[in-house]
Design a protein around this motif. Structure first.
Motif, PDB file in Angstrom:
ATOM      1  N   PHE A   1       0.822  -1.208   0.000  1.00 28.00           N
ATOM      2  CA  PHE A   1       0.000   0.000   0.000  1.00 28.00           C
ATOM      3  C   PHE A   1       0.854   1.256   0.000  1.00 28.00           C
ATOM      4  O   PHE A   1       0.501   2.255  -0.606  1.00 28.00           O
ATOM      5  N   LYS A   2       2.002   1.212   0.687  1.00 28.29           N
ATOM      6  CA  LYS A   2       2.880   2.377   0.718  1.00 28.29           C
ATOM      7  C   LYS A   2       3.344   2.725  -0.688  1.00 28.29           C
ATOM      8  O   LYS A   2       3.377   3.896  -1.058  1.00 28.29           O
ATOM      9  N   ALA A   3       3.687   1.729  -1.478  1.00 30.50           N
ATOM     10  CA  ALA A   3       4.134   1.977  -2.847  1.00 30.50           C
ATOM     11  C   ALA A   3       2.999   2.565  -3.684  1.00 30.50           C
ATOM     12  O   ALA A   3       3.209   3.526  -4.443  1.00 30.50           O
ATOM     13  N   GLU A   4       1.801   2.025  -3.556  1.00 30.69           N
ATOM     14  CA  GLU A   4       0.654   2.539  -4.311  1.00 30.69           C
ATOM     15  C   GLU A   4       0.329   3.976  -3.922  1.00 30.69           C
ATOM     16  O   GLU A   4       0.106   4.832  -4.777  1.00 30.69           O
ATOM     17  N   ILE A   5       0.290   4.236  -2.637  1.00 26.43           N
ATOM     18  CA  ILE A   5      -0.078   5.569  -2.159  1.00 26.43           C
ATOM     19  C   ILE A   5       0.972   6.590  -2.535  1.00 26.43           C
ATOM     20  O   ILE A   5       0.648   7.717  -2.936  1.00 26.43           O
ATOM     21  N   SER A   6       2.254   6.245  -2.440  1.00 24.56           N
ATOM     22  CA  SER A   6       3.293   7.211  -2.808  1.00 24.56           C
ATOM     23  C   SER A   6       3.218   7.540  -4.298  1.00 24.56           C
ATOM     24  O   SER A   6       3.433   8.694  -4.689  1.00 24.56           O
ATOM     25  N   ALA A   7       2.871   6.571  -5.146  1.00 27.13           N
ATOM     26  CA  ALA A   7       2.698   6.857  -6.569  1.00 27.13           C
ATOM     27  C   ALA A   7       1.503   7.783  -6.792  1.00 27.13           C
ATOM     28  O   ALA A   7       1.571   8.720  -7.603  1.00 27.13           O
ATOM     29  N   GLU A   8       0.412   7.563  -6.080  1.00 29.44           N
ATOM     30  CA  GLU A   8      -0.762   8.431  -6.202  1.00 29.44           C
ATOM     31  C   GLU A   8      -0.448   9.855  -5.742  1.00 29.44           C
ATOM     32  O   GLU A   8      -0.857  10.822  -6.384  1.00 29.44           O
ATOM     33  N   ILE A   9       0.275   9.976  -4.642  1.00 29.22           N
ATOM     34  CA  ILE A   9       0.632  11.302  -4.126  1.00 29.22           C
ATOM     35  C   ILE A   9       1.519  12.033  -5.133  1.00 29.22           C
ATOM     36  O   ILE A   9       1.332  13.219  -5.389  1.00 29.22           O
ATOM     37  N   GLU A  10       2.479  11.324  -5.698  1.00 29.45           N
ATOM     38  CA  GLU A  10       3.366  11.941  -6.693  1.00 29.45           C
ATOM     39  C   GLU A  10       2.578  12.442  -7.899  1.00 29.45           C
ATOM     40  O   GLU A  10       2.803  13.560  -8.381  1.00 29.45           O
ATOM     41  N   GLU A  11       1.643  11.646  -8.391  1.00 28.61           N
ATOM     42  CA  GLU A  11       0.811  12.061  -9.525  1.00 28.61           C
ATOM     43  C   GLU A  11      -0.029  13.287  -9.172  1.00 28.61           C
ATOM     44  O   GLU A  11      -0.135  14.224  -9.968  1.00 28.61           O
ATOM     45  N   ASP A  12      -0.618  13.289  -7.976  1.00 26.95           N
ATOM     46  CA  ASP A  12      -1.447  14.423  -7.558  1.00 26.95           C
ATOM     47  C   ASP A  12      -0.635  15.704  -7.433  1.00 26.95           C
ATOM     48  O   ASP A  12      -1.065  16.772  -7.865  1.00 26.95           O
ATOM     49  N   ILE A  13       0.546  15.613  -6.846  1.00 31.01           N
ATOM     50  CA  ILE A  13       1.396  16.802  -6.691  1.00 31.01           C
ATOM     51  C   ILE A  13       1.828  17.320  -8.053  1.00 31.01           C
ATOM     52  O   ILE A  13       1.800  18.539  -8.298  1.00 31.01           O
ATOM     53  N   THR A  14       2.236  16.437  -8.937  1.00 27.62           N
ATOM     54  CA  THR A  14       2.628  16.856 -10.285  1.00 27.62           C
ATOM     55  C   THR A  14       1.474  17.538 -11.002  1.00 27.62           C
ATOM     56  O   THR A  14       1.650  18.598 -11.614  1.00 27.62           O
ATOM     57  N   ARG A  15       0.288  16.970 -10.901  1.00 21.81           N
ATOM     58  CA  ARG A  15      -0.898  17.556 -11.546  1.00 21.81           C
ATOM     59  C   ARG A  15      -1.196  18.949 -10.977  1.00 21.81           C
ATOM     60  O   ARG A  15      -1.487  19.882 -11.720  1.00 21.81           O
ATOM     61  N   LYS A  16      -1.073  19.091  -9.651  1.00 19.69           N
ATOM     62  CA  LYS A  16      -1.335  20.392  -9.027  1.00 19.69           C
ATOM     63  C   LYS A  16      -0.290  21.423  -9.424  1.00 19.69           C
ATOM     64  O   LYS A  16      -0.634  22.580  -9.690  1.00 19.69           O
ATOM     65  N   PHE A  17       0.985  21.044  -9.482  1.00 22.20           N
ATOM     66  CA  PHE A  17       2.014  21.984  -9.916  1.00 22.20           C
ATOM     67  C   PHE A  17       1.804  22.405 -11.369  1.00 22.20           C
ATOM     68  O   PHE A  17       1.989  23.572 -11.713  1.00 22.20           O
ATOM     69  N   ARG A  18       1.439  21.465 -12.216  1.00 29.13           N
ATOM     70  CA  ARG A  18       1.164  21.810 -13.620  1.00 29.13           C
ATOM     71  C   ARG A  18       0.012  22.816 -13.711  1.00 29.13           C
ATOM     72  O   ARG A  18       0.058  23.756 -14.499  1.00 29.13           O
ATOM     73  N   LYS A  19      -0.996  22.620 -12.898  1.00 27.79           N
ATOM     74  CA  LYS A  19      -2.143  23.529 -12.910  1.00 27.79           C
ATOM     75  C   LYS A  19      -1.751  24.916 -12.391  1.00 27.79           C
ATOM     76  O   LYS A  19      -2.121  25.938 -12.963  1.00 27.79           O
ATOM     77  N   ILE A  20      -0.983  24.947 -11.295  1.00 29.56           N
ATOM     78  CA  ILE A  20      -0.569  26.218 -10.703  1.00 29.56           C
ATOM     79  C   ILE A  20       0.311  27.023 -11.664  1.00 29.56           C
ATOM     80  O   ILE A  20       0.138  28.225 -11.824  1.00 29.56           O
ATOM     81  N   PHE A  21       1.255  26.356 -12.312  1.00 25.94           N
ATOM     82  CA  PHE A  21       2.217  27.050 -13.168  1.00 25.94           C
ATOM     83  C   PHE A  21       1.881  26.971 -14.643  1.00 25.94           C
ATOM     84  O   PHE A  21       2.737  27.220 -15.495  1.00 25.94           O
ATOM     85  N   SER A  22       0.629  26.667 -14.976  1.00 24.26           N
ATOM     86  CA  SER A  22       0.261  26.504 -16.388  1.00 24.26           C
ATOM     87  C   SER A  22       0.405  27.795 -17.195  1.00 24.26           C
ATOM     88  O   SER A  22       0.707  27.759 -18.374  1.00 24.26           O
ATOM     89  N   GLY A  23       0.232  28.944 -16.595  1.00 31.29           N
ATOM     90  CA  GLY A  23       0.334  30.200 -17.332  1.00 31.29           C
ATOM     91  C   GLY A  23       1.744  30.791 -17.313  1.00 31.29           C
ATOM     92  O   GLY A  23       2.003  31.811 -17.971  1.00 31.29           O
ATOM     93  N   ASN A  24       2.674  30.186 -16.633  1.00 30.64           N
ATOM     94  CA  ASN A  24       4.024  30.708 -16.502  1.00 30.64           C
ATOM     95  C   ASN A  24       4.880  30.199 -17.663  1.00 30.64           C
ATOM     96  O   ASN A  24       5.035  29.003 -17.863  1.00 30.64           O
ATOM     97  N   LYS A  25       5.478  31.138 -18.422  1.00 30.27           N
ATOM     98  CA  LYS A  25       6.282  30.723 -19.580  1.00 30.27           C
ATOM     99  C   LYS A  25       7.718  30.363 -19.221  1.00 30.27           C
ATOM    100  O   LYS A  25       8.460  29.882 -20.051  1.00 30.27           O
ATOM    101  N   PHE A  26       8.137  30.616 -17.966  1.00 29.72           N
ATOM    102  CA  PHE A  26       9.497  30.329 -17.557  1.00 29.72           C
ATOM    103  C   PHE A  26       9.653  28.976 -16.866  1.00 29.72           C
ATOM    104  O   PHE A  26      10.763  28.485 -16.713  1.00 29.72           O
ATOM    105  N   ILE A  27       8.561  28.381 -16.461  1.00 33.43           N
ATOM    106  CA  ILE A  27       8.614  27.072 -15.774  1.00 33.43           C
ATOM    107  C   ILE A  27       7.944  26.041 -16.659  1.00 33.43           C
ATOM    108  O   ILE A  27       6.811  26.202 -17.086  1.00 33.43           O
ATOM    109  N   ARG A  28       8.687  24.987 -16.944  1.00 42.49           N
ATOM    110  CA  ARG A  28       8.150  23.920 -17.790  1.00 42.49           C
ATOM    111  C   ARG A  28       8.386  22.572 -17.119  1.00 42.49           C
ATOM    112  O   ARG A  28       9.355  22.359 -16.426  1.00 42.49           O
ATOM    113  N   PHE A  29       7.470  21.680 -17.384  1.00 44.31           N
ATOM    114  CA  PHE A  29       7.561  20.327 -16.829  1.00 44.31           C
ATOM    115  C   PHE A  29       7.856  19.347 -17.936  1.00 44.31           C
ATOM    116  O   PHE A  29       7.365  19.478 -19.044  1.00 44.31           O
ATOM    117  N   LYS A  30       8.672  18.362 -17.620  1.00 46.30           N
ATOM    118  CA  LYS A  30       8.984  17.317 -18.592  1.00 46.30           C
ATOM    119  C   LYS A  30       8.124  16.113 -18.338  1.00 46.30           C
ATOM    120  O   LYS A  30       7.664  15.829 -17.324  1.00 46.30           O
TER     121      LYS A  30
END
Length: 90
Positions: free
Chosen positions: A61-90
């Motif tokens: 469960f720890k492995a599953e939950i850590s993967a879910e948390i990582e996906e959620d954080i990445t999604r939130k950062f992409r949303k927060i910085f979506s209008g910023n032209k200086f920050i890009r995600f790979k």
């Protein structure tokens, strides 16, 4: 909206591996409906006997939950910085 990272761990009968139990109101006495084994120590006894399998389940469960948390954080950062032209995600 908050997302909770919860999982359920299923207790199994030590004798037959069944998951179908009959409980008292206060869970002080438990009986397996498949093999009729009784656990006079109740819920605490069943948890103690399942301790090894519970720990294995927690590790997976720890492995599953850590993967879910990582996906959620990445999604939130992409949303927060979506209008910023200086920050890009790979």
């Amino acid at each position: 909206m908050k997302k909770y990272y919860t999982r359920n761990i299923i207790l199994r009968c030590i004798t037959c591996g069944g998951e179908d139990f009959e409980f008292d109101e206060d869970r002080s006495h438990i009986k397996c409906n498949l093999c009729n084994r009784e656990y006079p120590g109740g819920y605490d006894e069943l948890v103690e006997l399942n301790e090894g399998t519970i720990l294995e389940g927690v590790d997976s469960f720890k492995a599953e939950i850590s993967a879910e948390i990582e996906e959620d954080i990445t999604r939130k950062f992409r949303k927060i910085f979506s209008g910023n032209k200086f920050i890009r995600f790979k």
